[in-house]
Design an enzyme around this catalytic site. Structure first.
Site, PDB file in Angstrom:
ATOM      1  N   LYS A  22     -99.378-107.152 -13.475  1.00 16.78           N
ATOM      2  CA  LYS A  22    -100.378-108.180 -13.780  1.00 16.78           C
ATOM      3  C   LYS A  22     -99.763-109.255 -14.685  1.00 16.78           C
ATOM      4  O   LYS A  22     -98.990-108.942 -15.597  1.00 16.78           O
ATOM      5  CB  LYS A  22    -101.574-107.513 -14.462  1.00 16.78           C
ATOM      6  CG  LYS A  22    -102.772-108.405 -14.702  1.00 16.78           C
ATOM      7  CD  LYS A  22    -103.901-107.578 -15.309  1.00 16.78           C
ATOM      8  CE  LYS A  22    -105.145-108.385 -15.617  1.00 16.78           C
ATOM      9  NZ  LYS A  22    -106.218-107.556 -16.213  1.00 16.78           N
ATOM     10  N   SER A  61    -110.428-108.069 -14.106  1.00 16.48           N
ATOM     11  CA  SER A  61    -109.460-109.134 -14.142  1.00 16.48           C
ATOM     12  C   SER A  61    -108.132-108.789 -13.454  1.00 16.48           C
ATOM     13  O   SER A  61    -107.287-109.664 -13.287  1.00 16.48           O
ATOM     14  CB  SER A  61    -109.174-109.514 -15.601  1.00 16.48           C
ATOM     15  OG  SER A  61    -108.646-108.412 -16.340  1.00 16.48           O
ATOM     16  N   SER A 102    -111.711-103.732 -15.842  1.00 15.68           N
ATOM     17  CA  SER A 102    -110.798-104.647 -15.156  1.00 15.68           C
ATOM     18  C   SER A 102    -109.704-103.992 -14.328  1.00 15.68           C
ATOM     19  O   SER A 102    -109.018-104.678 -13.575  1.00 15.68           O
ATOM     20  CB  SER A 102    -110.156-105.603 -16.170  1.00 15.68           C
ATOM     21  OG  SER A 102    -111.098-106.544 -16.615  1.00 15.68           O
TER      22      SER A 102
END
Length: 466
Positions: free
Chosen positions: A80, A155, A179
Site C-alpha cells: 500500500k 483505504s 481498511s
C-alpha cells in the site's frame, strides 16, 4: 503455468524450488497482467518494472546455485502506498505528498525482502487513508475487479484490487476502521487486521503513536488464509519504532486442537442491520464450524454502542483536527472525500484535554469489559460491513447512510485492539463477494486465522473475477 494468475504462495515457491519455473517467468507474467488490467482497475500508484526484473534475475541465480532460499523466495508482492519503500513514492493518496520518497524501507518491507519476496510496486489509497472508497486527485479511482462500476473499498482498495485481479500474489494494507477487512470483503480476498504491535507500523503514514497506536495497524492481504498466515509470520516481530510491539511467540493450531471451541455469532443493536445475503453468509460460516465440532451460538456483546462512539471520537474529531492543521493553507489541493471528512470531524467544539484523557481511560475499561465477556468464547463471527461493495461515489460520512452506519461491524475492533480477519464466503445475487469477519482476543491472531481457514475450506473457493 497452471497456477497463474491465481496461484498461491505454496504453489509458486514449490515450483521455484523444484526449478520447474523461474522467478523471472513469474514476475514477467505478473507485469504483463498488470499492463493489461491497470487501465481498467487502476490499482497501482507506482510500478517498479526495472527493480522487479532485477530482483527476479537475482532470485533465479540463487536457485540455480543452490543457495538457501527464504520462505517467500521469488513471490511477487505489492505494498500500500502509505508504507515506506526506499526509492518509491509514498503519497498516501495526496497531492501534498506526491514528492515524498522515503530513503529506507519500513521494517515490514525489509522483512519481506529478506524472506525473498519480489516487490512489484505500490497501490492506490484514498487521501490520507480517510475513506472507505479509493479515489484521489493524484491517482484517480480504483475499481472493483468483480464489477468495475463498484468500489474496491478503502483505504487499502488498491491493494485488494491488485490481489483479486491476479496482479499480485499478496501484499500489505493498513487498517484504522476496517481498511484491510472492508476492501478484502469487497474484492473477495482475505485480510488480517492484527493485534496492534504484532507487526510493526514503523514507516507507515500517518504515523501511529500514543492514543493512535491502538487505532491503526498494518497487516497482510492475500487470496487465501494460508497465504495471509505466511505473510504474517514473516512480518511479525518487535521493532523499536513501534511502542506497542512485543516479542510475542508465533503459535500454530491444528483443526483437531479447535474442536469443541465456543464461537459466538455476534449480536448487538449498535451494529446496524446487514443485508439478508450478508446475514446468510455469517450463518453459513457458523454452520460450517458446527459441522466440524465447534459450538457456534448467538453471542450478545454489551458495550458496543459506547465503543463505536469512542472509536469515532479518536478517528473523527481527534485525527480530523490533526489533519486539518497539516493541510492548512493547501485546502484547494485536497480531494472532495477528504474535504467531506474534515467537514464532518472539525465542525464542532474544540476537544479539551479532559475529554481526551477520559476517552483514553474509558477505552481501556471497555476493552476489559469485552474481554471478560469473551472469557469462554474466544472467537466471534460477524459481517464485515452491512452490504457488499457499493457503487462508485456512494460512500460518504453523512449520518444515516454513511460509513458510521455501514461499517460499524469493523470499526469497534480498532478501538479495542482486537484482531479480525475477513474471509470470503459467498457471492451476492449481483455477483459481488461477501466476506465474513472472524474476531479474536488480543494477541490471539493465529487462532483467528485457524478458525478462518476452517471456514474457508468449507465455503471457498469460488470463481475469481478475471
Amino acid at each position: 503455468m497452471s497456477f497463474f494468475p491465481y496461484g498461491n504462495l505454496a504453489e509458486i515457491t514449490r515450483e521455484i524450488r523444484s526449478k520447474d519455473v523461474s522467478p523471472v517467468e513469474i514476475v514477467e507474467l505478473h507485469l504483463k497482467r498488470i499492463e493489461a488490467l491497470q487501465p481498467k482497475v487502476n490499482a497501482f500508484v507506482h510500478l517498479d518494472v526495472e527493480g522487479a526484473c532485477r530482483q527476479a534475475r537475482a532470485a533465479e541465480s540463487s536457485v540455480l546455485r543452490g543457495a538457501q532460499l527464504g520462505p517467500l523466495h521469488g513471490v511477487p508482492l505489492t505494498i500500500k502506498s502509505c508504507i515506506d519503500v526506499a526509492g518509491w513514492p509514498c503519497p498516501a493518496g495526496s497531492l501534498l505528498r506526491k514528492d515524498c520518497v522515503p530513503r529506507q524501507d519500513a521494517p515490514l518491507v525489509a522483512r519481506l525482502k529478506a524472506a525473498g519476496a519480489i516487490l512489484l510496486g505500490n497501490t492506490n489509497a484514498p487521501e490520507y487513508l480517510m475513506a472507505y472508497e479509493t479515489n484521489n486527485l493524484l491517482n484517480g479511482r480504483t475499481s472493483n475487479p468483480w464489477n468495475l462500476a463498484h468500489s474496491a473499498g478503502g483505504s487499502s482498495g488498491g491493494e485488494a484490487a491488485a490481489i483479486a485481479a491476479g496482479c499480485s500474489v499478496g501484499g500489505v494494507g493498513s487498517d484504522g476502521g476496517g481498511s484491510i477487512r472492508v476492501p478484502a470483503h469487497f474484492c473477495g480476498i482475505c485480510g488480517l487486521k492484527p493485534t496492534p504491535g504484532r507487526i510493526p507500523s514503523t514507516g507507515h503514514f500517518p504515523p501511529g503513536a500514543g492514543a493512535f497506536s491502538w487505532i491503526g495497524v498494518v497487516g497482510p492481504m492475500a487470496r487465501t488464509i494460508a497465504d495471509v498466515r505466511s505473510l504474517f509470520e514473516v512480518m511479525a516481530g518487535p521493532d523499536a519504532g513501534d511502542a506497542l510491539s512485543a516479542p510475542v511467540p508465533m503459535r500454530t493450531y491444528r483443526e483437531s486442537d479447535l474442536r469443541g471451541m465456543r464461537v459466538g455469532i455476534l449480536e448487538s443493536d449498535a451494529l446496524g442491520v446487514a443485508t439478508a445475503e450478508t446475514r446468510a453468509a455469517v450463518e453459513r460460516a457458523a454452520k460450517s464450524l458446527s459441522e466440524r465440532g465447534f459450538t457456534a451460538e448467538p453471542f450478545p456483546l454489551k458495550g458496543l454502542d459506547r465503543a463505536l462512539e469512542l472509536w469515532w471520537f479518536f478517528f473523527g474529531p481527534v485525527i480530523g483536527n490533526l489533519i486539518r492543521h497539516s493541510v492548512a493553507g493547501h485546502e484547494d489541493q485536497i480531494s472532495p472525500m477528504l474535504r467531506e471528512y474534515l467537514s464532518c470531524t472539525t465542525s464542532g467544539n474544540s476537544i479539551t484535554l479532559d475529554q481526551f484523557t477520559k476517552a483514553c481511560a474509558e477505552r481501556d475499561l471497555l476493552r476489559a469489559k469485552f474481554l471478560r465477556q469473551m472469557q469462554d468464547t474466544p472467537v466471534l463471527l460477524s459481517p464485515v460491513s452491512t452490504s457488499p461493495a457499493f457503487r462508485h461515489g456512494q460512500g460518504n460520512y453523512l449520518p444515516g447512510t454513511g460509513y458510521r452506519d455501514t461499517m460499524r461491524f469493523s470499526q469497534w475492533l480498532n478501538l479495542t485492539g482486537f484482531p479480525g480477519a475477513s474471509v470470503p464466503v459467498a457471492l451476492s445475487s449481483e455477483g459481488l463477494p461477501i466476506g465474513v469477519q472472524v474476531i479474536g482476543r488480543p494477541f490471539e491472531d493465529e487462532l483467528v486465522l485457524a478458525v478462518a481457514e476452517v471456514i474457508e475450506a468449507a465455503c471457498s473457493p469460488f470463481q475469481l473475477p478475471f
